[in-house]
Design an enzyme around this catalytic site. Sequence first.
Site, PDB file in Angstrom:
ATOM      1  N   LYS A 108      30.366  38.300  35.129  1.00 63.70           N
ATOM      2  CA  LYS A 108      31.019  37.685  36.288  1.00 63.70           C
ATOM      3  C   LYS A 108      30.320  36.399  36.722  1.00 63.70           C
ATOM      4  O   LYS A 108      30.933  35.538  37.330  1.00 63.70           O
ATOM      5  CB  LYS A 108      31.130  38.688  37.425  1.00 63.70           C
ATOM      6  CG  LYS A 108      32.121  39.791  37.058  1.00 63.70           C
ATOM      7  CD  LYS A 108      32.461  40.705  38.199  1.00 63.70           C
ATOM      8  CE  LYS A 108      33.562  41.676  37.801  1.00 63.70           C
ATOM      9  NZ  LYS A 108      33.118  42.713  36.836  1.00 63.70           N
TER      10      LYS A 108
HETATM   11  C1  LIG Z   1      33.920  43.453  36.044  1.00 66.02           C
HETATM   12  C2  LIG Z   1      33.338  44.032  34.810  1.00 66.02           C
HETATM   13  C3  LIG Z   1      34.157  44.458  33.741  1.00 66.02           C
HETATM   14  C4  LIG Z   1      35.671  44.431  33.818  1.00 66.02           C
HETATM   15  O1  LIG Z   1      36.198  43.117  33.806  1.00 66.02           O
HETATM   16  P1  LIG Z   1      37.714  42.876  34.273  1.00 66.02           P
HETATM   17  O2  LIG Z   1      37.887  41.392  34.249  1.00 66.02           O
HETATM   18  O3  LIG Z   1      37.837  43.442  35.647  1.00 66.02           O
HETATM   19  O4  LIG Z   1      38.586  43.566  33.291  1.00 66.02           O
HETATM   20  C5  LIG Z   1      33.542  44.940  32.600  1.00 66.02           C
HETATM   21  N1  LIG Z   1      32.198  45.035  32.510  1.00 66.02           N
HETATM   22  C6  LIG Z   1      31.383  44.646  33.511  1.00 66.02           C
HETATM   23  C7  LIG Z   1      29.913  44.780  33.344  1.00 66.02           C
HETATM   24  C8  LIG Z   1      31.916  44.114  34.695  1.00 66.02           C
HETATM   25  O5  LIG Z   1      31.101  43.729  35.685  1.00 66.02           O
END
Ligand SMILES: *Cc1c(COP(=O)(O)O)cnc(C)c1O
Length: 460
Positions: A108
């Site tokens: 993120k």
């Molecule tokens: C948010 C997240 C996901 C999922 O991503 P999306 O875009 O919501 O599908 C997967 N792995 C981790 C470690 C995350 O923080």
Amino acid sequence: MKYISTRGQAEPVDFAGACLAGLATDGGLYVPESWPQIAPATPGEPYAETAARILSAFAGDAIPTDVMRRLCTQAYDRFAHRSVAPLTQAGPGLWLMELHHGPTLAFKDVAMQIIGQIYDYLLGLSGQRMTVTCATSGDTGGAAAGAFAGAENVRLVILHPHERVSPVQRLFMTTTGAENVLNISVDGDFDDCQSMVKSMFADKAFSASVGLSGVNSINWARIAAQSVYYATASAQLGHRPLRFVVPSGNMGDALAGYVAARCGLLPGGLEIHCAVNENDTLARVFNTGKMTRQAAVATPSPAMDISVPSNFERLLFEVTGRDADAVRRTYETYAQQGEVDIPEAARARLSCTGLSAASVGNADTLAEMERFRQETGWLICPHTAVGTQIARRLKPSDAVATIVLATAAATKFPETVKEATGEDAPLPSRCAELVDRGEVFERFASDPAAVRARIAAFAG
Ligand SMILES: *Cc1c(COP(=O)(O)O)cnc(C)c1O
């Protein structure tokens, strides 16, 4: 470049409008009016440069290209790895794309760091200040704190469920020391936090009075920023046919791959396999054409414990031939009845998009972490393990390179790593000092009025 709503009843907005609003006024999600065609990345192009080219194509006149280049350089200089999203080979035909070299060790950061820059720039232009508010089950809050701490034109409010995020995840949110960050710890679960945030957005008077804005995974800028690493991965592997396996929750990350392909950034062609945990709504939608409401259950991969994969709406918009009425009807039925069938024609087109989804159980996830360690010597996080487990189930092919997105560092989930592999996963030294900094958060009962009053005072 204009952005339109997937539900067709909101006025088109420009890039700035789409970013700062998050959700469209009709409850839909913003998508570009048409897909810009963008030149693929080249192997020697620095990550920040590729990002600037792609984001400029999406921003249009809202941000000049030289400004975008500066914002991208500032955002991606903060990553611990020079190529930002390096590929490492994990076996024959198999790569991990490491997306966890940012300040809070999860993918993120890749989008949030540039969003922090873009927000501060856009708000500076218009002389506004906004209150970015997010509910987090763990990673989003930390990434937002890492991106907005110290920003001049943004205050950040993070709501997390008290004692239900991992201690490491909490450290990243609560130790910024920045005056523009307010952490609220709610006696409740993630859904309680989320519904408080939603009701604040729904209250137009409150929302206007504090300048409320959101950066959750439906924000278009996140999707745009995440499409960049698909482009750089394709360049690194010589633009051959690619198969991405994407650990998925809200489906923002996987959708970004689809967007990259639509914009011409993946000339070799692609498949995208969404890998979900026991919260398998997405797998059921792909495999049965039916979307059914189900409460989220806790799994070893908490960032994917999501029952409604919000970004599916953008894909549905495409596979209905951009029929906003059909999308609106589908989601209205879903809201009223808790289940809905995807329109037949859309379902047929869905199967031609190159996307699919499959689910991995909790026991298999933990077993995969240990098996992967034995094979490669590496520790992977439980989210990444859901992906590598799906990659194992795919038919091997010499023609196609498989890339699993490593969405967080193993060290962010030390308890699960220990349980699965017996190994310790200490924090990297650049993060270890967080432990000594002292955490700042305020604890609240699950009382929306009290939380709102606090946020109003913070914004005032
Ligand atoms: C948010 C997240 C996901 C999922 O991503 P999306 O875009 O919501 O599908 C997967 N792995 C981790 C470690 C995350 O923080």
